[in-house]
Design an enzyme around this catalytic site. Structure first.
Site, PDB file in Angstrom:
ATOM      1  N   ASP A  46       0.825  -1.204   0.000  1.00 21.90           N
ATOM      2  CA  ASP A  46       0.000   0.000   0.000  1.00 21.90           C
ATOM      3  C   ASP A  46       0.861   1.258   0.000  1.00 21.90           C
ATOM      4  O   ASP A  46       1.488   1.603   1.000  1.00 21.90           O
ATOM      5  CB  ASP A  46      -0.896   0.020   1.251  1.00 21.90           C
ATOM      6  CG  ASP A  46      -1.824   1.229   1.258  1.00 21.90           C
ATOM      7  OD1 ASP A  46      -2.913   1.137   0.663  1.00 21.90           O
ATOM      8  OD2 ASP A  46      -1.448   2.284   1.823  1.00 21.90           O
ATOM      9  N   TYR A  51       3.270   9.722  -0.621  1.00 20.19           N
ATOM     10  CA  TYR A  51       4.339   9.103   0.181  1.00 20.19           C
ATOM     11  C   TYR A  51       5.703   9.273  -0.489  1.00 20.19           C
ATOM     12  O   TYR A  51       6.740   9.011   0.125  1.00 20.19           O
ATOM     13  CB  TYR A  51       4.082   7.601   0.427  1.00 20.19           C
ATOM     14  CG  TYR A  51       2.782   7.253   1.113  1.00 20.19           C
ATOM     15  CD1 TYR A  51       2.008   8.227   1.727  1.00 20.19           C
ATOM     16  CD2 TYR A  51       2.326   5.941   1.157  1.00 20.19           C
ATOM     17  CE1 TYR A  51       0.804   7.898   2.337  1.00 20.19           C
ATOM     18  CE2 TYR A  51       1.126   5.604   1.775  1.00 20.19           C
ATOM     19  CZ  TYR A  51       0.368   6.596   2.356  1.00 20.19           C
ATOM     20  OH  TYR A  51      -0.819   6.262   2.957  1.00 20.19           O
ATOM     21  N   LYS A  76      -2.549   5.842  -4.488  1.00 21.07           N
ATOM     22  CA  LYS A  76      -3.666   6.759  -4.214  1.00 21.07           C
ATOM     23  C   LYS A  76      -3.472   8.113  -4.887  1.00 21.07           C
ATOM     24  O   LYS A  76      -2.341   8.592  -5.040  1.00 21.07           O
ATOM     25  CB  LYS A  76      -3.811   6.976  -2.687  1.00 21.07           C
ATOM     26  CG  LYS A  76      -3.783   5.704  -1.872  1.00 21.07           C
ATOM     27  CD  LYS A  76      -4.021   5.925  -0.387  1.00 21.07           C
ATOM     28  CE  LYS A  76      -3.683   4.669   0.412  1.00 21.07           C
ATOM     29  NZ  LYS A  76      -2.254   4.579   0.801  1.00 21.07           N
ATOM     30  N   HIS A 109      -7.549   9.493  -2.153  1.00 24.14           N
ATOM     31  CA  HIS A 109      -6.927   9.495  -0.820  1.00 24.14           C
ATOM     32  C   HIS A 109      -7.814  10.136   0.267  1.00 24.14           C
ATOM     33  O   HIS A 109      -7.925   9.616   1.377  1.00 24.14           O
ATOM     34  CB  HIS A 109      -5.577  10.216  -0.896  1.00 24.14           C
ATOM     35  CG  HIS A 109      -4.568   9.730   0.093  1.00 24.14           C
ATOM     36  ND1 HIS A 109      -3.230   9.602  -0.205  1.00 24.14           N
ATOM     37  CD2 HIS A 109      -4.692   9.338   1.388  1.00 24.14           C
ATOM     38  CE1 HIS A 109      -2.594   9.148   0.863  1.00 24.14           C
ATOM     39  NE2 HIS A 109      -3.456   8.990   1.845  1.00 24.14           N
TER      40      HIS A 109
HETATM   41  P1  NAD Z   1       0.656   1.366  11.827  1.00 26.23           P
HETATM   42  O1  NAD Z   1      -0.550   1.313  12.659  1.00 26.23           O
HETATM   43  O2  NAD Z   1       0.854   0.368  10.767  1.00 26.23           O
HETATM   44  O3  NAD Z   1       1.890   1.389  12.826  1.00 26.23           O
HETATM   45  C1  NAD Z   1       3.202   1.397  12.339  1.00 26.23           C
HETATM   46  C2  NAD Z   1       4.178   1.566  13.487  1.00 26.23           C
HETATM   47  O4  NAD Z   1       3.967   0.567  14.471  1.00 26.23           O
HETATM   48  C3  NAD Z   1       5.620   1.373  13.015  1.00 26.23           C
HETATM   49  O5  NAD Z   1       6.167   2.587  12.582  1.00 26.23           O
HETATM   50  C4  NAD Z   1       6.300   0.833  14.271  1.00 26.23           C
HETATM   51  O6  NAD Z   1       6.659   1.906  15.076  1.00 26.23           O
HETATM   52  C5  NAD Z   1       5.201   0.062  14.918  1.00 26.23           C
HETATM   53  N1  NAD Z   1       5.237  -1.400  14.640  1.00 26.23           N
HETATM   54  C6  NAD Z   1       4.866  -2.053  13.505  1.00 26.23           C
HETATM   55  N2  NAD Z   1       4.956  -3.372  13.652  1.00 26.23           N
HETATM   56  C7  NAD Z   1       5.414  -3.581  14.906  1.00 26.23           C
HETATM   57  C8  NAD Z   1       5.707  -4.742  15.676  1.00 26.23           C
HETATM   58  N3  NAD Z   1       5.530  -5.960  15.162  1.00 26.23           N
HETATM   59  N4  NAD Z   1       6.153  -4.579  16.932  1.00 26.23           N
HETATM   60  C9  NAD Z   1       6.318  -3.355  17.467  1.00 26.23           C
HETATM   61  N5  NAD Z   1       6.056  -2.220  16.804  1.00 26.23           N
HETATM   62  C10 NAD Z   1       5.598  -2.326  15.539  1.00 26.23           C
HETATM   63  O7  NAD Z   1       0.743   2.873  11.241  1.00 26.23           O
HETATM   64  P2  NAD Z   1       0.760   3.605   9.823  1.00 26.23           P
HETATM   65  O8  NAD Z   1       2.036   3.493   9.137  1.00 26.23           O
HETATM   66  O9  NAD Z   1       0.241   4.960  10.104  1.00 26.23           O
HETATM   67  O10 NAD Z   1      -0.372   2.857   8.974  1.00 26.23           O
HETATM   68  C11 NAD Z   1      -0.101   1.767   8.127  1.00 26.23           C
HETATM   69  C12 NAD Z   1      -0.296   2.124   6.676  1.00 26.23           C
HETATM   70  O11 NAD Z   1      -1.597   2.635   6.433  1.00 26.23           O
HETATM   71  C13 NAD Z   1       0.612   3.260   6.188  1.00 26.23           C
HETATM   72  O12 NAD Z   1       1.944   2.854   6.027  1.00 26.23           O
HETATM   73  C14 NAD Z   1      -0.096   3.635   4.917  1.00 26.23           C
HETATM   74  O13 NAD Z   1       0.197   2.697   3.902  1.00 26.23           O
HETATM   75  C15 NAD Z   1      -1.555   3.537   5.335  1.00 26.23           C
HETATM   76  N6  NAD Z   1      -2.122   4.842   5.748  1.00 26.23           N
HETATM   77  C16 NAD Z   1      -3.091   5.397   4.971  1.00 26.23           C
HETATM   78  C17 NAD Z   1      -3.672   6.598   5.321  1.00 26.23           C
HETATM   79  C18 NAD Z   1      -4.763   7.165   4.480  1.00 26.23           C
HETATM   80  O14 NAD Z   1      -5.116   8.327   4.643  1.00 26.23           O
HETATM   81  N7  NAD Z   1      -5.307   6.406   3.559  1.00 26.23           N
HETATM   82  C19 NAD Z   1      -3.246   7.280   6.472  1.00 26.23           C
HETATM   83  C20 NAD Z   1      -2.254   6.696   7.268  1.00 26.23           C
HETATM   84  C21 NAD Z   1      -1.709   5.478   6.905  1.00 26.23           C
END
Ligand code: NAD
Length: 272
Positions: A46, A51, A76, A109
């Site tokens: 994704d 990004y 997106k 988005h």
């Molecule tokens: P997430 O909830 O996936 O959390 C990621 C964070 O959690 C990492 O940076 C790390 O610090 C921690 N983490 C991940 N795996 C772990 C593990 N196994 N153990 C311990 N810590 C761990 O947060 P995110 O990146 O905000 O969301 C995921 C994805 O969603 C993004 O990368 C993006 O692709 C998407 N996204 C989309 C939108 C949108 O507006 N459509 C907005 C935000 C994110």
């Protein structure tokens, strides 16, 4: 037994678990995380134009041993590119940065007021051309979808929304289910903030799983697609290792009870 894919309304199979790459740096970091994910069983990546790592994502896909057609790539349309002509143009730019001739899913988005219906016309055209195998939206509330459906000839197949145990989105999930729109969770781990929750750790101990694995399994058992982000090989691996256990109904309900309707990200009704 839980299927590893969800069938979208047009018959396309979308993996239930993927890698999110927001705030992953273009270049080596994007290439490596995508490659590690694909080598560890992930088939969904994704990304988004905003990004600024579509090039690295494309490179990671090419460097992996997994054939393109086995991988589900989402990107997106950014807010500044909304509108009919600009959507068509932005899509071409994304494809060329990715170095692909199609994506599996193209999403609007955010619901930019006064713009997204025009953008959707372009999305429909892109879909009909076969260069996006599915199209959808992100951060759309019920009223945005209702407005879109007034004129849409192709219904959105996916809505990607903020969703994690402290923002469980039950009303919107129920609405989307009724409309046959697949729910996809962004920030599925609450950006890591929910991982220290004692309840989740305690539940995890009963299954020999981490809090992250418990949360991801909770998403899947709610029929939600999750795209956790990590750039660490061990965590990428850990986050995919959730297909060998099942949460009991009681544990599902305990996690549901953590909901506080609390967003981490912007409110879609007031985001710009
Ligand atoms: P997430 O909830 O996936 O959390 C990621 C964070 O959690 C990492 O940076 C790390 O610090 C921690 N983490 C991940 N795996 C772990 C593990 N196994 N153990 C311990 N810590 C761990 O947060 P995110 O990146 O905000 O969301 C995921 C994805 O969603 C993004 O990368 C993006 O692709 C998407 N996204 C989309 C939108 C949108 O507006 N459509 C907005 C935000 C994110």
């Amino acid at each position: 037994i839980l299927k590893k894919t969800k069938t979208l309304t047009n018959g396309v199979e979308m993996p239930s678990l993927g890698l999110g790459v927001w705030r992953v740096e273009d270049g080596a970091e994007a290439v490596d995380s995508v490659k590690w994910a694909l080598e560890n069983g992930y088939r969904l990546i994704d990304t988004a134009a905003v990004y600024k790592n579509e090039e690295g994502v494309g490179e990671g896909i090419r460097q992996s041993s997994v054939p393109r057609e086995k991988i589900f790539v989402t990107t997106k349309l950014w807010n500044a590119d909304q509108g009919y002509e600009s959507t068509l143009k932005a899509f071409d730019t994304s494809l060329s940065k990715l170095g692909l001739d199609y994506v599996d899913l193209y999403l609007i988005h955010w619901p930019v007021t006064g713009k997204y219906k025009e953008s959707w016309k372009a999305m429909e055209e892109i879909y009909k051309s076969g260069r996006a195998k599915a199209i959808g939206v992100s951060n759309f509330q019920e009223h945005h979808i209702e407005e879109l459906l007034e004129t849409a000839t192709v219904h959105p197949m996916v809505n990607q929304i903020e969703l994690h145990p402290t923002m469980s989105q039950e009303p919107l999930r129920n609405y989307l289910k009724e409309k046959k729109i697949q729910v996809e969770a962004w920030s599925p781990l609450g950006q890591g903030k929910t991982l220290s929750n004692p309840k989740l750790i305690e539940i995890g101990e009963n299954y020999g799983k981490s809090a992250a694995q418990i949360i991801l399994r909770w998403h899947l058992q709610h029929d939600v697609i999750a795209i956790p982000k990590s750039v660490h090989q061990e965590r990428i691996k850990e986050n995919f290792n959730i297909f060998d256990f099942e949460l009991t109904l009681e544990d599902m309900e305990q996690i549901d009870a953590l909901n506080e309707n609390k967003r981490i990200g912007p409110d879609p009704d007031n985001f710009d």
